[in-house]
Design a protein around this motif. Structure first.
Motif, PDB file in Angstrom:
ATOM      1  N   SER A  14       0.815  -1.211   0.000  1.00 45.97           N
ATOM      2  CA  SER A  14       0.000   0.000   0.000  1.00 45.97           C
ATOM      3  C   SER A  14       0.849   1.261   0.000  1.00 45.97           C
ATOM      4  O   SER A  14       0.319   2.372   0.043  1.00 45.97           O
ATOM      5  N   GLY A  15       2.158   1.111  -0.039  1.00 40.99           N
ATOM      6  CA  GLY A  15       3.049   2.262  -0.036  1.00 40.99           C
ATOM      7  C   GLY A  15       4.473   1.817  -0.287  1.00 40.99           C
ATOM      8  O   GLY A  15       4.745   0.650  -0.598  1.00 40.99           O
ATOM      9  N   ASP A  16       5.403   2.743  -0.151  1.00 39.29           N
ATOM     10  CA  ASP A  16       6.808   2.540  -0.470  1.00 39.29           C
ATOM     11  C   ASP A  16       7.571   2.106   0.783  1.00 39.29           C
ATOM     12  O   ASP A  16       7.773   2.906   1.698  1.00 39.29           O
ATOM     13  N   PRO A  17       8.051   0.869   0.865  1.00 33.72           N
ATOM     14  CA  PRO A  17       8.769   0.417   2.053  1.00 33.72           C
ATOM     15  C   PRO A  17      10.199   0.938   2.147  1.00 33.72           C
ATOM     16  O   PRO A  17      10.890   0.653   3.135  1.00 33.72           O
ATOM     17  N   LEU A  18      10.661   1.678   1.143  1.00 29.00           N
ATOM     18  CA  LEU A  18      11.934   2.375   1.273  1.00 29.00           C
ATOM     19  C   LEU A  18      11.756   3.738   1.925  1.00 29.00           C
ATOM     20  O   LEU A  18      12.707   4.321   2.433  1.00 29.00           O
ATOM     21  N   ASP A  19      10.528   4.230   1.917  1.00 28.28           N
ATOM     22  CA  ASP A  19      10.222   5.548   2.472  1.00 28.28           C
ATOM     23  C   ASP A  19       9.564   5.451   3.844  1.00 28.28           C
ATOM     24  O   ASP A  19       9.687   6.353   4.658  1.00 28.28           O
ATOM     25  N   ARG A  20       8.857   4.350   4.088  1.00 29.29           N
ATOM     26  CA  ARG A  20       8.170   4.137   5.358  1.00 29.29           C
ATOM     27  C   ARG A  20       8.561   2.771   5.904  1.00 29.29           C
ATOM     28  O   ARG A  20       9.161   1.954   5.206  1.00 29.29           O
ATOM     29  N   ASP A  21       8.207   2.520   7.159  1.00 24.67           N
ATOM     30  CA  ASP A  21       8.466   1.211   7.751  1.00 24.67           C
ATOM     31  C   ASP A  21       7.799   0.145   6.886  1.00 24.67           C
ATOM     32  O   ASP A  21       6.606   0.219   6.591  1.00 24.67           O
ATOM     33  N   TRP A  22       8.585  -0.856   6.482  1.00 20.51           N
ATOM     34  CA  TRP A  22       8.050  -1.858   5.561  1.00 20.51           C
ATOM     35  C   TRP A  22       6.809  -2.538   6.122  1.00 20.51           C
ATOM     36  O   TRP A  22       5.901  -2.896   5.372  1.00 20.51           O
ATOM     37  N   SER A  23       6.759  -2.718   7.439  1.00 22.04           N
ATOM     38  CA  SER A  23       5.627  -3.435   8.031  1.00 22.04           C
ATOM     39  C   SER A  23       4.330  -2.643   7.956  1.00 22.04           C
ATOM     40  O   SER A  23       3.241  -3.223   8.037  1.00 22.04           O
ATOM     41  N   ASP A  24       4.430  -1.329   7.766  1.00 24.85           N
ATOM     42  CA  ASP A  24       3.229  -0.493   7.679  1.00 24.85           C
ATOM     43  C   ASP A  24       2.579  -0.545   6.301  1.00 24.85           C
ATOM     44  O   ASP A  24       1.395  -0.205   6.165  1.00 24.85           O
ATOM     45  N   VAL A  25       3.346  -0.934   5.285  1.00 22.85           N
ATOM     46  CA  VAL A  25       2.835  -0.837   3.912  1.00 22.85           C
ATOM     47  C   VAL A  25       2.793  -2.181   3.191  1.00 22.85           C
ATOM     48  O   VAL A  25       2.476  -2.241   2.003  1.00 22.85           O
ATOM     49  N   TRP A 354       9.209  -5.241  -3.377  1.00 22.14           N
ATOM     50  CA  TRP A 354       8.604  -3.981  -3.818  1.00 22.14           C
ATOM     51  C   TRP A 354       9.399  -3.384  -4.980  1.00 22.14           C
ATOM     52  O   TRP A 354       8.825  -2.929  -5.979  1.00 22.14           O
ATOM     53  N   LEU A 355      10.732  -3.380  -4.872  1.00 22.96           N
ATOM     54  CA  LEU A 355      11.562  -2.834  -5.937  1.00 22.96           C
ATOM     55  C   LEU A 355      11.320  -3.545  -7.263  1.00 22.96           C
ATOM     56  O   LEU A 355      11.280  -2.905  -8.322  1.00 22.96           O
ATOM     57  N   ALA A 356      11.152  -4.860  -7.205  1.00 22.63           N
ATOM     58  CA  ALA A 356      10.997  -5.657  -8.423  1.00 22.63           C
ATOM     59  C   ALA A 356       9.602  -5.581  -9.018  1.00 22.63           C
ATOM     60  O   ALA A 356       9.376  -6.076 -10.129  1.00 22.63           O
ATOM     61  N   THR A 357       8.684  -4.962  -8.318  1.00 20.78           N
ATOM     62  CA  THR A 357       7.300  -4.869  -8.795  1.00 20.78           C
ATOM     63  C   THR A 357       6.840  -3.407  -8.785  1.00 20.78           C
ATOM     64  O   THR A 357       6.955  -2.700  -9.776  1.00 20.78           O
TER      65      THR A 357
END
Length: 432
Positions: A14-25, A354-357
């Motif tokens: 639901s969001g960018d795990p490089l910008d936010r905590d991966w567990s949140d998105v 996430w990066l690969a998709t």
């Protein structure tokens, strides 16, 4: 109206795990389902609920396999498929020894057709449903790639590679012919079906300022198109650019001064960036493309992913075949992890997936359309067998959570891990 229900574990974002905590998105469901209608995803959720609510859907059970968005390769060279894993060269020697002789063969449409079909089939066998490719200077090489992709209903990005200096005579065009050919190909292919055209100067050393200006003018005429090129891959390359463009502030400036810096620009490699270059790329919203197997295979350097992510850049992930040494985005994720470790950062499996998709789709300005396991996206889907080899299976048997189960496939998986692939709602490949 055809409805298909895929059941298994699902992984979505639901969001960018490089910008936010991966567990949140990150959204993992061990009892998940993906409902596909015709060529699109219309729902992702609990598998039991979807099966109850859509009893008419044809069900495919994947058990404990992981249902993911299809992989998106944001930078590669389909004409280099035949020379992948060639020995012992760095960038400039690689081009002269391997790349240019092979690319000269693509004036033969039949040869280009064969290479295009083979490349796309290899991609699908490795779970990649979208390729972003450089072609050659030959317009027929572009036609071959888009025609092969249309036969497979794949979303692709490609363009005629333009070079008017520092290349063999057989691989040089001119400023005018590069503009004319690119414009004609753009009109023929861009937005037709799932094809997207990218204006494609190879890189500054093989284009005169006149050619770069001509392609910048074309981009200004068609700003909805992508533009792809290379940037700061190796230190000798940067020194070469400095000698060819003595008045440029830096490598990026050779593009910027010619109208080739913009939001829809894709800049491959981007390893040795100056602070000004990072700032300008961020200001315009451009994307840099991480090519980890290529960067190590030809000795280019270590991409600083977290630094660039923290600077707010769009980042895609790519095989960069044939400089890259694998057709697999799983192997590419593994190499990104290894380079991150050398940079002092252990990327989480969620960040790698996430990066690969999603990340690569965002770099291509196609977020929500491809690389996304969510309602409204095209049904380009890859199913991963998380126990595809004995070595992986024995590690998964000791897993404490889903990430312990996914990470071994990222690090050790190959085409055997691809259980199934769907493109635009059609099942196109099943593992043996």
């Amino acid at each position: 109206m055809i409805q298909q229900l895929l059941l298994g574990q699902t992984l979505a974002f639901s969001g960018d795990p490089l910008d936010r905590d991966w567990s949140d998105v990150t959204r993992h469901n061990s009892n998940g389902g993906v409902l596909v209608q015709d060529d699109r995803i219309i729902a992702v959720g609990n598998g039991d609920v979807l099966q109850r609510d859509y009893p008419q859907a044809t069900v495919t059970h994947y058990g404990d396999a992981l249902i993911s968005a299809g992989f998106v390769d944001a930078h590669m060279h389909y004409p280099q498929t035949g020379i992948i894993a060639s020995w012992g060269k760095q960038l400039i020697d690689w081009l002269n020894t391997y790349t240019f002789p092979e690319e000269a063969r693509f004036g033969d449409k039949a040869y280009a057709d064969g290479a295009a079909g083979r490349t796309l089939d290899l991609a699908l066998a490795h779970g990649t449903t979208t390729l972003t490719s450089f072609c050659t200077i030959h317009p027929q090489s572009v036609d071959a790639f888009f025609e092969a992709a249309a036969l497979r209903n794949m979303a692709v990005v490609a363009g005629k590679t333009c070079m008017d200096r520092n290349a063999p005579d057989a691989l040089r065009d001119t400023a005018q012919s590069s503009y004319d050919d690119s414009k004609s190909l753009l009109a023929r292919w861009h937005g037709k079906g799932r094809a997207n055209y990218a204006i494609t100067p190879r890189f500054s050393p093989t284009s005169t300022p006149e050619q770069l200006h001509a392609l910048g003018a074309l981009w200004a005429e068609y700003p909805d198109c992508l533009m792809q090129t290379h940037l700061s891959e190796q230190l000798p390359e940067i020194a070469w650019v400095r000698g060819l463009f003595p008045d440029a502030r830096d490598y990026l400036d050779t593009y910027e001064e010619c109208g080739l810096l913009g939001a829809k620009g894709l800049y491959g490699h981007a390893i040795h960036l100056e602070p000004r270059e990072i700032e300008r790329l961020q200001e315009v919203g451009a994307a840099v493309i991480h090519c980890p197997t290529s960067n190590t295979f030809i000795g280019s350097g270590l991409f600083d992913l977290m630094r660039l992510a923290q600077a707010g850049l769009r980042i895609g992930l790519a095989t960069d075949t044939g400089g890259g040494s694998s057709f697999s985005m799983l192997r590419t994720m593994a190499a990104a992890y290894e380079i991150g470790q050398l940079r002092g950062v252990a990327l989480h499996p969620a960040q790698l997936m996430w990066l690969a998709t999603e990340g690569s789709a965002r770099a291509l300005h196609m977020e929500g359309q491809i690389g996304h396991l969510g309602a409204g996206a095209m049904a380009d889907i890859t199913i991963l067998d998380l126990e595809s080899t004995p070595a992986i299976a024995q590690r998964v048997n000791n897993a404490n959570d889903v990430w312990d189960a996914v990470f071994p496939t990222i690090m050790m998986g190959d085409d055997r891990a691809i259980k199934d692939v769907w493109v635009a709602g059609r099942r196109v490949q099943r593992a043996n």
